[in-house]
Design a protein around this motif. Sequence first.
Motif, PDB file in Angstrom:
ATOM      1  N   ILE A 477       0.850  -1.200   0.000  1.00 28.72           N
ATOM      2  CA  ILE A 477       0.000   0.000   0.000  1.00 28.72           C
ATOM      3  C   ILE A 477       0.884   1.248   0.000  1.00 28.72           C
ATOM      4  O   ILE A 477       0.622   2.214  -0.715  1.00 28.72           O
ATOM      5  N   LYS A 478       1.952   1.183   0.779  1.00 32.11           N
ATOM      6  CA  LYS A 478       2.861   2.318   0.839  1.00 32.11           C
ATOM      7  C   LYS A 478       3.388   2.636  -0.561  1.00 32.11           C
ATOM      8  O   LYS A 478       3.446   3.800  -0.963  1.00 32.11           O
ATOM      9  N   SER A 479       3.747   1.602  -1.299  1.00 32.64           N
ATOM     10  CA  SER A 479       4.322   1.872  -2.606  1.00 32.64           C
ATOM     11  C   SER A 479       3.253   2.378  -3.584  1.00 32.64           C
ATOM     12  O   SER A 479       3.537   3.207  -4.439  1.00 32.64           O
ATOM     13  N   ILE A 480       2.012   1.926  -3.427  1.00 29.27           N
ATOM     14  CA  ILE A 480       0.932   2.473  -4.282  1.00 29.27           C
ATOM     15  C   ILE A 480       0.749   3.960  -3.989  1.00 29.27           C
ATOM     16  O   ILE A 480       0.626   4.784  -4.893  1.00 29.27           O
ATOM     17  N   ILE A 497     -14.726   8.735   0.676  1.00 23.68           N
ATOM     18  CA  ILE A 497     -14.773   7.369   0.170  1.00 23.68           C
ATOM     19  C   ILE A 497     -16.160   7.146  -0.419  1.00 23.68           C
ATOM     20  O   ILE A 497     -17.179   7.385   0.246  1.00 23.68           O
ATOM     21  N   LEU A 498     -16.206   6.732  -1.667  1.00 20.50           N
ATOM     22  CA  LEU A 498     -17.485   6.583  -2.373  1.00 20.50           C
ATOM     23  C   LEU A 498     -18.049   5.172  -2.173  1.00 20.50           C
ATOM     24  O   LEU A 498     -17.303   4.253  -1.829  1.00 20.50           O
ATOM     25  N   PRO A 499     -19.339   5.011  -2.414  1.00 21.99           N
ATOM     26  CA  PRO A 499     -19.940   3.677  -2.301  1.00 21.99           C
ATOM     27  C   PRO A 499     -19.217   2.674  -3.200  1.00 21.99           C
ATOM     28  O   PRO A 499     -18.701   3.029  -4.261  1.00 21.99           O
ATOM     29  N   ALA A 500     -19.206   1.426  -2.766  1.00 20.69           N
ATOM     30  CA  ALA A 500     -18.489   0.381  -3.494  1.00 20.69           C
ATOM     31  C   ALA A 500     -19.031   0.236  -4.904  1.00 20.69           C
ATOM     32  O   ALA A 500     -20.230   0.396  -5.140  1.00 20.69           O
ATOM     33  N   LYS A 550      -6.937  -1.690 -10.485  1.00 20.31           N
ATOM     34  CA  LYS A 550      -5.601  -1.080 -10.517  1.00 20.31           C
ATOM     35  C   LYS A 550      -5.739   0.387 -10.120  1.00 20.31           C
ATOM     36  O   LYS A 550      -6.110   1.229 -10.927  1.00 20.31           O
ATOM     37  N   VAL A 551      -5.450   0.641  -8.890  1.00 21.01           N
ATOM     38  CA  VAL A 551      -5.736   1.951  -8.295  1.00 21.01           C
ATOM     39  C   VAL A 551      -5.060   3.092  -9.055  1.00 21.01           C
ATOM     40  O   VAL A 551      -5.664   4.136  -9.289  1.00 21.01           O
ATOM     41  N   ILE A 552      -3.832   2.870  -9.491  1.00 24.62           N
ATOM     42  CA  ILE A 552      -3.086   3.955 -10.125  1.00 24.62           C
ATOM     43  C   ILE A 552      -3.284   4.004 -11.647  1.00 24.62           C
ATOM     44  O   ILE A 552      -3.585   5.051 -12.206  1.00 24.62           O
ATOM     45  N   GLU A 559     -12.633  11.969  -8.434  1.00 30.54           N
ATOM     46  CA  GLU A 559     -13.341  11.585  -7.207  1.00 30.54           C
ATOM     47  C   GLU A 559     -13.148  10.098  -6.898  1.00 30.54           C
ATOM     48  O   GLU A 559     -12.937   9.697  -5.776  1.00 30.54           O
ATOM     49  N   ARG A 560     -13.254   9.333  -7.977  1.00 25.70           N
ATOM     50  CA  ARG A 560     -13.170   7.885  -7.798  1.00 25.70           C
ATOM     51  C   ARG A 560     -11.752   7.489  -7.361  1.00 25.70           C
ATOM     52  O   ARG A 560     -11.567   6.712  -6.439  1.00 25.70           O
ATOM     53  N   GLN A 561     -10.767   8.082  -8.020  1.00 28.55           N
ATOM     54  CA  GLN A 561      -9.408   7.728  -7.625  1.00 28.55           C
ATOM     55  C   GLN A 561      -9.110   8.228  -6.215  1.00 28.55           C
ATOM     56  O   GLN A 561      -8.516   7.520  -5.410  1.00 28.55           O
ATOM     57  N   GLY A 562      -9.583   9.441  -5.909  1.00 28.09           N
ATOM     58  CA  GLY A 562      -9.396   9.981  -4.557  1.00 28.09           C
ATOM     59  C   GLY A 562     -10.001   9.042  -3.531  1.00 28.09           C
ATOM     60  O   GLY A 562      -9.415   8.761  -2.484  1.00 28.09           O
ATOM     61  N   SER A 563     -11.184   8.515  -3.847  1.00 29.53           N
ATOM     62  CA  SER A 563     -11.863   7.601  -2.936  1.00 29.53           C
ATOM     63  C   SER A 563     -11.029   6.347  -2.696  1.00 29.53           C
ATOM     64  O   SER A 563     -10.867   5.894  -1.558  1.00 29.53           O
ATOM     65  N   LEU A 564     -10.458   5.815  -3.785  1.00 26.48           N
ATOM     66  CA  LEU A 564      -9.636   4.604  -3.642  1.00 26.48           C
ATOM     67  C   LEU A 564      -8.398   4.880  -2.793  1.00 26.48           C
ATOM     68  O   LEU A 564      -8.018   4.081  -1.934  1.00 26.48           O
ATOM     69  N   ILE A 565      -7.786   6.020  -3.032  1.00 26.68           N
ATOM     70  CA  ILE A 565      -6.575   6.374  -2.271  1.00 26.68           C
ATOM     71  C   ILE A 565      -6.919   6.534  -0.789  1.00 26.68           C
ATOM     72  O   ILE A 565      -6.216   6.050   0.087  1.00 26.68           O
ATOM     73  N   LEU A 566      -8.047   7.209  -0.531  1.00 28.06           N
ATOM     74  CA  LEU A 566      -8.454   7.383   0.874  1.00 28.06           C
ATOM     75  C   LEU A 566      -8.700   6.032   1.532  1.00 28.06           C
ATOM     76  O   LEU A 566      -8.330   5.805   2.686  1.00 28.06           O
ATOM     77  N   MET A 567      -9.293   5.134   0.775  1.00 28.84           N
ATOM     78  CA  MET A 567      -9.620   3.844   1.370  1.00 28.84           C
ATOM     79  C   MET A 567      -8.362   3.021   1.656  1.00 28.84           C
ATOM     80  O   MET A 567      -8.228   2.444   2.732  1.00 28.84           O
TER      81      MET A 567
END
Length: 590
Positions: A477-480, A497-500, A550-552, A559-567
Amino acid sequence: MKKLVELISEDVTQAFISKGYDEKYGVVTPSNRPDLCQFQCNGAMAAAKAYKKAPIMIAQEIVEVLQDNSRIKEITAVMPGFINITLSDEFLAEYINDMRINKDFGCEKEKSPKKVIIDYGGPNIAKPLHVGHMRSAIIGESLKRIFKFMGNDAIGDVHLGDWGTPMGLVIAELKRRKPDLIYFDDNYTEEYPAEAPFTISELEEIYPAASAYSKENPEFLEEAKRITYLMQNGHRGYMALWKHMQDVSVTDLKKIYDNLNVSFELWKKESDAQPYVKDMVEYLKINNYARLSDGALVVDVKEEADTKEIPPFMILKSDGATLYSTTDLATIVERMKLFDPDHIIYITDKRQELHFEIVFRCAKKTKLVKEDTKLQFIGFGTMNGKDGKPFKTRDGGVLRLEYLIKMVTDEVYRKIMESRSMDEEEAKQIAAKVGLAALKYGDLSNQASKDYVFDLERFTSFEGNSGPYILYTIVRIKSILEKFNATGKSISSDMRILPASSAVERELMLQITRFSDLIHLAYEEQAPHRICQYIYDLADKFSSFYHDTKVISEDYSEERQGSLILMITLIQEILLTCIDLLGFEAPDRM
Ligand code: ARG
């Protein structure tokens, strides 16, 4: 914050009440069939008996009331009368956003915090540490951290074993080897040197030698006992040697515990309790708790309901000598006087269970503790080898702790060097952290009272239910997150964090919400393995999610990427908190 299952229980309970049923039927639990639903309520089945109705009819009534509840996506009544519940993704996301901004992820603390003394470690000076001492240190440290996390005042006491014949044996052996030492010269009146006449390795070699020699030579054992007696009663030279033993041992022990990431608030010793013995014996006599039995002073602690033979508590032997039990009772007196704890927990090998049962009964019966002082024993099982017998060294000797740590660390080092190119020094540092995690997680992931098999391969594996796998998840996670930062994008303060948006993501989110449930369970049951289970499931669900998403690299909306990063940041923080409660740390990379 309330737990998710409490919130749902409240809604379901309201539904039961609104339909005229007792509130006790509204209890919701995590689903036994996660393939069908997230939560379930079995209350309709129980209510059916009381209200003489078909359970499915009651279930349907409840489902009807909750049909439009905004927290619930799907609620169904299933034969014979189950209520299956799946939460709305919006509600799930909202809950996780709350966890993110609340202290300690919203985990509610102990409502009436206690002062708790945790007696763990229990090493003996002059004797090498063995695996049992390691288990006590690992389990005790984790429990202490869990108690503190829950808001209690937890005090760890190493309770050093420094009282009794082993000390006399070492001194007797030293006398046999070096009779000319000034400590044995009764005419010597000057100050003794500050430097000990032995090193820790010599000391550790002397005790087993002396112990073996005493078995063949009864007169040597007698001499050791005589020396012990004199030492305990103020003989200058013996006391000076004893002090040297303490100093040399404690210096060494502190190093070992440091390497284990274990530390104690108190470094009390068995000898510290001795000044309390005299008054305690007086007290027990005056109040008629004690009686003479074949010359020995005892307190009866048998109870009507006993199904097994419970011997009396022995305070003094017929020759007036004190015992391990005398020291433990006097230590309770000392602790009550100095700290007045609400709760004392002892962590040793489960073979000491009867000893503590008798000590506790005696302390309660004789009112040396208050009526509500909680005395608790946590006994752990044996660490076995793959042959199912207690783990031994190759030559059959008792395993020393340092060798065990080295064995695990070396194996992790080998694995690191095998698969990556890394600077040797860095690899060593990483191996030290990962090795400790392997050892501690391998131990703590089992229910403490059970025996377990020390499996070097499995413990040090970077996959599966192991410490290194948990650390690997954190590092991943750190490296992501580093990759994300390198893109130059950032997280703005209004992102949430957005709904799944997939089943794996929903599963992962649900697992995140269980944090408080599991911490509370670990605390209530005094069971660190609950935390291991939780983080293993979390790491595993993260892994499936990451495989899928693939988060990155993918083209998400901001918004969606921000949500994934926050999660994933939240997951990383939770994992770090949990491994801290288990007593190990993550490296920056591995
Ligand atoms: N020193 C003991 C041993 O090695 C353990 C001490 C446990 N604590 C206690 N209060 N008795 O077995």
